[in-house]
Design an enzyme around this catalytic site. Structure first.
Site, short mmCIF file in Angstrom:
data_model
loop_
_atom_site.label_atom_id
_atom_site.label_comp_id
_atom_site.label_asym_id
_atom_site.label_seq_id
_atom_site.Cartn_x
_atom_site.Cartn_y
_atom_site.Cartn_z
N VAL A 133 0.83 -1.21 0.00
CA VAL A 133 0.00 0.00 0.00
C VAL A 133 0.86 1.26 0.00
O VAL A 133 0.68 2.16 -0.83
CB VAL A 133 -0.97 0.00 1.21
CG1 VAL A 133 -1.62 1.35 1.41
CG2 VAL A 133 -2.04 -1.06 1.01
N LYS A 149 15.23 -2.68 2.80
CA LYS A 149 14.21 -2.30 1.82
C LYS A 149 14.47 -0.90 1.28
O LYS A 149 14.45 -0.65 0.08
CB LYS A 149 12.84 -2.35 2.51
CG LYS A 149 11.68 -2.55 1.56
CD LYS A 149 10.38 -2.58 2.33
CE LYS A 149 9.68 -3.91 2.25
NZ LYS A 149 8.33 -3.90 2.79
N PHE A 197 -8.27 1.09 -0.95
CA PHE A 197 -9.05 0.01 -1.56
C PHE A 197 -8.35 -0.66 -2.74
O PHE A 197 -8.98 -1.40 -3.49
CB PHE A 197 -10.42 0.54 -2.01
CG PHE A 197 -11.24 1.09 -0.88
CD1 PHE A 197 -12.01 0.25 -0.08
CD2 PHE A 197 -11.22 2.44 -0.59
CE1 PHE A 197 -12.74 0.76 0.98
CE2 PHE A 197 -11.96 2.96 0.48
CZ PHE A 197 -12.71 2.12 1.27
N ARG A 230 -6.26 -3.06 -5.21
CA ARG A 230 -6.13 -4.52 -5.27
C ARG A 230 -4.75 -4.84 -5.82
O ARG A 230 -4.35 -4.27 -6.84
CB ARG A 230 -7.17 -5.11 -6.24
CG ARG A 230 -8.60 -4.97 -5.77
CD ARG A 230 -9.55 -5.15 -6.93
NE ARG A 230 -9.36 -4.12 -7.94
CZ ARG A 230 -10.00 -4.07 -9.10
NH1 ARG A 230 -10.88 -5.00 -9.41
NH2 ARG A 230 -9.76 -3.10 -9.97
N CYS A 233 -5.57 -9.34 3.17
CA CYS A 233 -6.68 -8.48 3.61
C CYS A 233 -7.93 -9.24 4.03
O CYS A 233 -8.35 -9.14 5.19
CB CYS A 233 -7.01 -7.47 2.53
SG CYS A 233 -5.68 -6.29 2.27
N LYS A 253 -7.81 -11.50 7.29
CA LYS A 253 -7.55 -10.77 8.54
C LYS A 253 -8.64 -9.72 8.81
O LYS A 253 -8.98 -9.47 9.96
CB LYS A 253 -6.15 -10.15 8.53
CG LYS A 253 -6.04 -8.75 8.00
CD LYS A 253 -4.69 -8.14 8.28
CE LYS A 253 -4.43 -6.90 7.43
NZ LYS A 253 -5.37 -5.81 7.56
N ARG A 275 0.69 -14.21 1.23
CA ARG A 275 0.10 -14.20 2.57
C ARG A 275 -1.28 -14.87 2.54
O ARG A 275 -2.12 -14.52 1.75
CB ARG A 275 0.01 -12.77 3.11
CG ARG A 275 1.37 -12.20 3.44
CD ARG A 275 1.29 -10.76 3.92
NE ARG A 275 1.10 -9.82 2.85
CZ ARG A 275 1.11 -8.49 3.00
NH1 ARG A 275 1.29 -7.96 4.19
NH2 ARG A 275 0.93 -7.70 1.96
P1 NAD Z 1 3.12 -4.69 4.14
O1 NAD Z 1 3.37 -5.67 5.18
O2 NAD Z 1 3.37 -5.04 2.70
O3 NAD Z 1 3.97 -3.37 4.43
C1 NAD Z 1 4.05 -2.77 5.69
C2 NAD Z 1 5.38 -2.04 5.78
O4 NAD Z 1 5.39 -1.23 6.96
C3 NAD Z 1 6.60 -2.95 5.87
O5 NAD Z 1 7.52 -2.61 4.85
C4 NAD Z 1 7.18 -2.65 7.27
O6 NAD Z 1 8.58 -2.76 7.31
C5 NAD Z 1 6.71 -1.24 7.47
N1 NAD Z 1 6.68 -0.79 8.87
C6 NAD Z 1 6.22 -1.42 9.97
N2 NAD Z 1 6.34 -0.65 11.06
C7 NAD Z 1 6.87 0.52 10.67
C8 NAD Z 1 7.22 1.72 11.33
N3 NAD Z 1 7.03 1.88 12.63
N4 NAD Z 1 7.75 2.72 10.60
C9 NAD Z 1 7.97 2.56 9.30
N5 NAD Z 1 7.65 1.45 8.60
C10 NAD Z 1 7.11 0.43 9.28
O7 NAD Z 1 1.62 -4.22 4.32
P2 NAD Z 1 0.56 -3.80 3.18
O8 NAD Z 1 0.05 -4.99 2.48
O9 NAD Z 1 1.10 -2.66 2.40
O10 NAD Z 1 -0.64 -3.28 4.11
C11 NAD Z 1 -0.53 -2.10 4.87
C12 NAD Z 1 -1.90 -1.75 5.40
O11 NAD Z 1 -2.80 -1.46 4.32
C13 NAD Z 1 -2.57 -2.86 6.20
O12 NAD Z 1 -3.32 -2.29 7.23
C14 NAD Z 1 -3.48 -3.52 5.19
O13 NAD Z 1 -4.58 -4.15 5.78
C15 NAD Z 1 -3.93 -2.33 4.38
N6 NAD Z 1 -4.33 -2.64 3.00
C16 NAD Z 1 -3.61 -3.55 2.28
C17 NAD Z 1 -3.97 -3.80 0.95
C18 NAD Z 1 -3.22 -4.80 0.12
O14 NAD Z 1 -3.72 -5.20 -0.93
N7 NAD Z 1 -2.04 -5.23 0.53
C19 NAD Z 1 -5.05 -3.11 0.37
C20 NAD Z 1 -5.73 -2.17 1.14
C21 NAD Z 1 -5.36 -1.94 2.46
#
Ligand code: NAD
Length: 443
Positions: free
Chosen positions: A11, A35, A155, A157, A267, A270, A335
């Protein structure tokens, strides 16, 4: 506008890049040093179509920066977006520790009005807690600084994330503050769709709930059609025909009616669990949401149980080929992928010789599965000498193979198709799709 996006996962990296692409000055922040180092050197940590090129263009234009130190950028931006993960805790509730950490750093470092925007998916009430954390840090510093907290759920995908970000169905902004609303309006004014029809301005709690309700609705549709597919198998109906006929009703619509081997990803599982958890905390019965989750578990198990049944539950000498590891096509994200459930089920019943192939999730697969399976270079190599092929991700590539070659190279031409990728069963194969015929009785 100047923006910091905290968390450079699916995201954060994608929305940050799109914000920069559309003209904002964006700093992406992550605690993962490797990263950030890779990103600075042009190495992109995730697979998402079109992302590499867009990141490179934004870096060249000087609009996209990377750092590990949020504290150094907080004060130079108009808003800080939290896009950190909110993984499930042991009890199914969302683990908010990463979001709270970002809020703390924000409170420790602001010295003038700033906006904290939550893009991560967080339960209702999180914004209130975030406000408290920030205020507590300001009190510690004995500083009286205005700030606002906004809920702006995402939102997108995976697999079509760039398009989803550029052309969102809607942008949800939850805030009680006119000042924050103006900041958000300016940030999003770069979007083509920035008319008030696609912007949903609402209160904080409703914005937080919109995200969970949306994902739970989508998960419900998948579980519903999967349940219908199970009945179809028993009564001799064809789920694809049924879904087509049902989806043509404009009250229902055709999207999210593809039966398969269950939903996965980071998503839906969880978020449904977290909503159930929120409901329980608030003493609210949610039998429908619980059923959505249960039926998904049944569907994920069904896939490997069908294969086990085919082998009479003796898999020790079976040669199994798996096509597809990612939870859906066009992403390397594994995941909660059905592939993981199927693999653990096959292992439980003694499978030893499993070969796998995925067009982009091989690196991710190697990290998760190690040498428990054999990674092959292409679908042909995977199928060679196999007793069965199991299809778990509907990659386009799998629809365009020389099936004659595959059939001839296999020990037995058998396909278990968890995604119904072939509208006509490939010639000469024993074919077990989802929800089309009684696959159990076929044996
Ligand atoms: P992800 O696990 O791919 O990325 C999260 C990132 O945050 C990681 O790189 C991690 O190192 C970093 N991080 C953690 N703690 C940190 C901190 N204190 N400071 C800086 N960086 C930090 O997660 P994601 O899939 O991108 O999802 C992020 C959020 O968005 C979640 O809440 C998820 O539910 C939501 N979301 C995800 C999607 C999706 O398709 N993946 C879509 C919509 C919403």
């Amino acid at each position: 506008m100047k923006i910091a996006i905290v968390g450079t996962g699916y995201v954060g990296l994608i929305t940050g890049t799109v914000f920069a692409f559309l003209g904002n000055d964006v700093t992406c922040v992550d605690v993962d040093k490797k990263k950030i180092e890779n990103l600075v050197n042009g190495i992109i940590p995730i697979y998402e179509p079109g992302l590499d090129e867009m990141i490179k263009e934004c870096i060249i234009k000087g609009r996209l920066h990377f750092t590990t130190e949020l504290s150094t950028v907080v004060d130079s931006v108009n808003a800080v977006f939290s896009a950190v993960g909110t993984p499930p805790a042991k009890d199914g509730s969302a683990d908010l520790s990463y979001v709270y950490q970002v809020a703390k750093t924000f409170g420790e470092n602001i010295s003038h009005y700033n906006v904290f925007v939550t893009k991560s998916t967080v339960p209702v009430g999180t914004a209130d807690k975030v406000k408290e954390i920030i205020q507590k840090e300001l009190d510690k510093r004995e500083m009286n600084i205005d700030f606002d907290v906004v809920s702006n759920p995402e939102f997108l995908r995976e697999g079509s994330a760039i398009k989803d970000c550029l052309e969102p169905d809607r942008i949800v902004i939850g805030t009680e503050s006119e000042r924050a609303k103006e900041v958000m309006r300016k940030i999003y004014s770069c979007y083509y769709c920035t008319n008030d029809y696609s912007m949903v301005y609402t209160d904080l709690h409703s914005a937080e709930m919109i995200k969970y309700a949306s994902n739970s609705m989508l998960a419900t549709r998948i579980s519903f059609i999967n349940e219908i597919s199970r009945i179809c198998e028993q009564v001799g109906a064809d789920i694809d025909e049924v879904a087509k006929g049902v989806g043509m009703d404009t009250r229902i619509g055709k999207h999210f009616l593809n039966a398969g081997c269950g939903y996965g990803g980071s998503c839906f599982p969880k978020d449904v669990q977290a909503l159930i958890s929120t409901a329980k905390e608030n003493k609210c019965a949610v039998p429908l949401l619980e059923a959505v989750e249960n039926t998904n578990t049944i569907q994920k198990n069904l896939m490997y149980l069908k294969v086990c049944n085919y082998f009479r539950y003796r898999l020790d000498t079976a040669k199994i080929a798996i096509w597809g590891l990612s939870f859906k096509p066009d992403t390397d994200d594994m995941r909660q992928a059905p592939s993981l459930k199927v693999l653990s089920g096959l292992w439980e019943y003694g499978a030893k010789d499993i070969r796998v192939y995925d067009p982009v999730a091989m690196e991710e697969g190697k990290k998760i599965l190690g040498d428990a399976v054999k990674f092959c270079n292409n679908p042909y190599e995977t199928a060679e000498g196999a007793d069965v092929i199991i299809i778990l991700t509907e990659w386009k590539e799998f629809r365009m193979l020389d099936m004659d070659r595959i059939r001839k190279s296999m020990k037995k031409p058998v396909i278990f198709d968890g995604r119904n990728i072939y509208s006509v069963p490939p010639t000469g194969f024993e074919y077990y799709p989802i929800g089309k015929i009684d696959s159990y009785k076929m044996k």
